[in-house]
Design an enzyme around this catalytic site. Sequence first.
Site, PDB file in Angstrom:
ATOM      1  N   PRO A 150      -0.057  -6.860   3.389  1.00 47.87           N
ATOM      2  CA  PRO A 150       0.498  -7.824   3.934  1.00 47.87           C
ATOM      3  C   PRO A 150      -0.585  -8.541   5.256  1.00 47.87           C
ATOM      4  CG  PRO A 150       1.447  -5.676   4.488  1.00 47.87           C
ATOM      5  CD  PRO A 150       0.467  -5.488   3.309  1.00 47.87           C
ATOM      6  N   TYR A 151      -1.026  -7.636   5.795  1.00 45.12           N
ATOM      7  CA  TYR A 151      -2.134  -7.898   7.016  1.00 45.12           C
ATOM      8  C   TYR A 151      -2.888  -9.064   6.216  1.00 45.12           C
ATOM      9  CZ  TYR A 151      -5.417  -7.659  10.479  1.00 45.12           C
ATOM     10  OH  TYR A 151      -6.518  -8.059  11.479  1.00 45.12           O
TER      11      TYR A 151
END
Length: 253
Positions: A150-151
Amino acid sequence: MALLQDKVVLVNGGSQGVGAGIVRAAVREGATVVLTGRRAEVGEKLAADTGALFLRADLADPAQARDSVVRTLDAHGRIDCLVNAAGLTSRGSLLDTTPELFDQHMAINLRAPFFSMQAAVADMKARRAPGTIVNIISNCAHGGPPFLAPYSAAKAGLAGLTRNAAHAHRWDRIRINGLNIGWTDTEGEDAVQRAFHDAGDDWREKAAAAQPMGKLGQVDEIADFVVLLLSDRSGVVTGSVIDWDQIVFGGMD
């Protein structure tokens, strides 16, 4: 003359790590600096040490991200430079990331920069004044390791936003650039290494020894580069997302 003499600079996520380094460098180079952070005791100490103004803000709330600019305008009447340095690096892969974790990454790493930029550019345009913005991105925008799914997605979005906004506002003389920083020695990284990777007290030494330059990225070096991008000495450069790392993307052994 100092590089940022008489400039009003807002550093979102400026209370620790890379952001704090940028605050110190901007003050050194003559800027009037406002910084935001969630932890009042940390932010107020940095403000006392540097003469900057600390504003407590939770940038996950888009209203507070916009309000960081509004409060800067209230304090100093304008904003000349914005740095988006806040970042969330909680681990999560494609298979184990929850919707809640995904939303947290998008809120801090992408939505907060979007709405703080929106407010800053609106002020610059209203005054018909040039300005500069630097987004602290990550080399994970190129793909990233499996445990930063997700980063990496959010940072790739921020790289695209940086180019889009730079193109949209080039005729307003608002320059917007980004820095894809690599593995950097910060307090936050120390906490992450210990929490997620069972790192011991010697993790910095081991990590540095495994790098081509024999060290991790250093906060003060990144901060100096950001100050250059904020200043007139970076000339006409806009829409650039610069890989600030010792990894050469596309290179193969």
